[in-house]
Design a protein around this motif. Structure first.
Motif, PDB file in Angstrom:
ATOM      1  N   ALA A   1      -7.901  -1.407   5.748  1.00  0.00           N
ATOM      2  CA  ALA A   1      -6.551  -1.000   5.340  1.00  0.00           C
ATOM      3  C   ALA A   1      -5.565  -2.153   5.421  1.00  0.00           C
ATOM      4  O   ALA A   1      -4.627  -2.242   4.608  1.00  0.00           O
ATOM      5  CB  ALA A   1      -6.081   0.163   6.215  1.00  0.00           C
TER       6      ALA A   1
ATOM      7  N   GLU B   1      -3.435   8.611  10.913  1.00  0.00           N
ATOM      8  CA  GLU B   1      -2.033   8.381  11.235  1.00  0.00           C
ATOM      9  C   GLU B   1      -1.872   7.353  12.352  1.00  0.00           C
ATOM     10  O   GLU B   1      -0.979   6.501  12.316  1.00  0.00           O
ATOM     11  CB  GLU B   1      -1.381   9.708  11.626  1.00  0.00           C
TER      12      GLU B   1
ATOM     13  N   ARG C   1      -8.103  12.675   8.987  1.00  0.00           N
ATOM     14  CA  ARG C   1      -6.708  12.764   8.574  1.00  0.00           C
ATOM     15  C   ARG C   1      -6.143  14.022   9.225  1.00  0.00           C
ATOM     16  O   ARG C   1      -6.386  15.150   8.756  1.00  0.00           O
ATOM     17  CB  ARG C   1      -6.578  12.811   7.053  1.00  0.00           C
TER      18      ARG C   1
ATOM     19  N   VAL D   1      -2.354  -0.871  11.783  1.00  0.00           N
ATOM     20  CA  VAL D   1      -2.253  -1.711  10.578  1.00  0.00           C
ATOM     21  C   VAL D   1      -0.892  -2.400  10.532  1.00  0.00           C
ATOM     22  O   VAL D   1      -0.786  -3.584  10.189  1.00  0.00           O
ATOM     23  CB  VAL D   1      -2.502  -0.871   9.303  1.00  0.00           C
ATOM     24  N   GLU D   2       0.150  -1.666  10.883  1.00  0.00           N
ATOM     25  CA  GLU D   2       1.499  -2.258  10.931  1.00  0.00           C
ATOM     26  C   GLU D   2       1.544  -3.423  11.920  1.00  0.00           C
ATOM     27  O   GLU D   2       2.127  -4.475  11.640  1.00  0.00           O
ATOM     28  CB  GLU D   2       2.523  -1.196  11.335  1.00  0.00           C
TER      29      GLU D   2
ATOM     30  N   MET E   1      -2.896   3.752  11.136  1.00  0.00           N
ATOM     31  CA  MET E   1      -1.894   3.085  10.293  1.00  0.00           C
ATOM     32  C   MET E   1      -0.838   2.376  11.146  1.00  0.00           C
ATOM     33  O   MET E   1      -0.248   1.377  10.723  1.00  0.00           O
ATOM     34  CB  MET E   1      -1.245   4.085   9.341  1.00  0.00           C
ATOM     35  N   LYS E   2      -0.607   2.873  12.370  1.00  0.00           N
ATOM     36  CA  LYS E   2       0.293   2.155  13.274  1.00  0.00           C
ATOM     37  C   LYS E   2      -0.315   0.811  13.677  1.00  0.00           C
ATOM     38  O   LYS E   2       0.390  -0.192  13.824  1.00  0.00           O
ATOM     39  CB  LYS E   2       0.571   3.007  14.513  1.00  0.00           C
TER      40      LYS E   2
ATOM     41  N   ASP F   1      -2.062   2.185  -1.487  1.00  0.00           N
ATOM     42  CA  ASP F   1      -2.005   3.206  -0.445  1.00  0.00           C
ATOM     43  C   ASP F   1      -3.363   3.319   0.252  1.00  0.00           C
ATOM     44  O   ASP F   1      -4.364   3.663  -0.387  1.00  0.00           O
ATOM     45  CB  ASP F   1      -1.636   4.547  -1.083  1.00  0.00           C
ATOM     46  N   PRO F   2      -3.445   3.044   1.562  1.00  0.00           N
ATOM     47  CA  PRO F   2      -4.734   3.106   2.264  1.00  0.00           C
ATOM     48  C   PRO F   2      -5.410   4.469   2.216  1.00  0.00           C
ATOM     49  O   PRO F   2      -6.616   4.560   2.469  1.00  0.00           O
ATOM     50  CB  PRO F   2      -4.360   2.730   3.704  1.00  0.00           C
TER      51      PRO F   2
END
Length: 385
Positions: free
Chosen positions: A107, A72, A152, A78-79, A75-76, A113-114
């Motif tokens: 990713a 989680e 995860r 990645v943004e 993924m921030k 979807d990663p």
């Protein structure tokens, strides 16, 4: 010895002041994202050294990557990579930061979807951003391999991936960056490196003399210098040998032509994911239990280890094998890493949950012989209470 093919393209810059080398490795026109963890690199001056080396290169920062890096959180990052059009990643920290950055690298270039990258062990990785590393905690060997382990958090799953595409292009190993490590992290790092070695060593003989002697020498170094690092944290030679030994432990060399176990890690990962223990703490719990449970199958290597590494020569075979297990447990405790579930406030109620997670992930045949079933795990974990 079994057949093998081997290549490791990661460039290592080792020693004092080598952080400055990163400016030679990263293209001048790159847009770099520096990734790190809790912020200790701001206090010990490492981040300042990185900034100085990147003074003529555009860079951004992303902090807060946890131990056992969370999907989680990553993924921030990645943004941010996409928002700022990042072209190069630089991990500054320990194995969790490096592992997390590897996942970010894959990713950010993945079009679907990663999450698909996790359960397939990276099988979908076809492209990744280039990355480098400035290592501050010797433990995982992630600085010189293509492995990464991601948690995860939402589902309490800890999952390993591998791809040569996420192997660091270069890594800087300056032992002085480890001077300020808390004792807990120093102890964890030494234990982690030792377990990496024995996962590739404590199996059964295949006449891999080079690999065996190499593994034994690394074990001796870690067992000699580990306690010294706790007593004298700024001893450069001690820190240097631990750092290089931990890298060698999992850069692919020791596994060449020999069988691997990896059941200790498979079981330990579930304990970390479920109960939040440090990675090395779970390894210290599981290793003596696995070795005791599989003592007969591992006896030849246990006796070799007892003699060559621990200097145990008195007693019959069973006595020497048993003593080797207990001496290893004692060493982990000496490094400040308890070896019983009860030391962490856990009891037999954790066993069904760990077994269920192994079944969920299809880990039904563990160990070098594939003969450790979930039922075996339930039994051996009783030895770790």
């Amino acid at each position: 010895m079994n057949n093998f093919s081997f290549r490791n393209p990661t460039k290592i810059h080792f020693g004092k002041g080598q952080i400055d080398k990163i400016k030679e490795e990263i293209p001048a026109d790159a847009r770099v994202l520096i990734t790190y963890g809790g912020g200790s690199i701001k206090k010990n001056g490492v981040l300042d050294q990185v900034h100085a080396a990147l003074q003529n290169i555009t860079f951004f920062e992303f902090g807060g990557i946890e131990p056992n890096p969370h999907f989680e959180t990553l993924m921030k990052a990645v943004e941010l990579v996409k928002q700022e059009k990042i072209t190069y990643l630089l991990a500054v920290g320990g194995g969790s930061v490096v592992d997390g950055t590897k996942f970010i690298a894959a990713a950010a270039e993945y079009q679907n979807d990663p999450l698909e990258l996790l359960p397939t062990k990276g099988a979908h990785i076809r492209k990744a951003l280039p990355l480098g590393c400035v290592l501050t905690l010797p433990a995982t060997g992630s600085e010189m391999n293509g492995n990464a382990v991601i948690t995860r958090w939402e589902t309490k799953d800890k999952i390993g991936i591998f791809s040569d595409l996420i192997r660091p292009a270069f890594s800087v190993l300056d032992p002085e960056t480890t001077y300020s490590l808390p004792d807990r992290q120093t102890g964890n790092g030494v234990v982690d490196a030792i377990v990496h070695i024995v996962e590739q060593y404590m199996t059964y003989p295949v006449n891999g003399k080079v690999q065996d002697r190499y593994a034994e020498s690394l074990l001796q170094i870690l067992m000699e210098d580990g306690p010294q690092a706790l007593k004298d944290p700024t001893n450069y030679d001690v820190r240097a040998n631990i750092m290089w030994a931990a890298t060698q432990a999992l850069n692919g060399t020791l596994s060449l032509g020999v069988p691997g176990d990896w059941s200790i890690h498979a079981i330990g990962h579930q304990i970390t994911a479920l109960y939040g223990l440090d990675h090395a703490q779970t390894l210290a719990i599981v290793l003596p239990a696995i070795w005791s449970y599989k003592k007969e199958q591992k006896k030849a290597k246990l006796l070799q280890y007892a003699s060559r590494v621990l200097g145990i020569t008195a007693g019959d075979d069973d006595q020497r094998a048993t003593l080797a297990i207990e001496k290893t447990r004692e060493f982990f405790e000496l490094m400040g890493v308890p070896t019983r579930l009860s030391a962490y406030g856990l009891d037999e109620t954790v066993i069904p949950a760990v077994v269920a997670k192994l079944k969920q992930h299809g880990r039904l045949k563990l160990g070098e012989h594939g003969d450790i079933t979930p039922d075996d795990v339930a039994q051996l974990l009783k030895l770790a209470l």
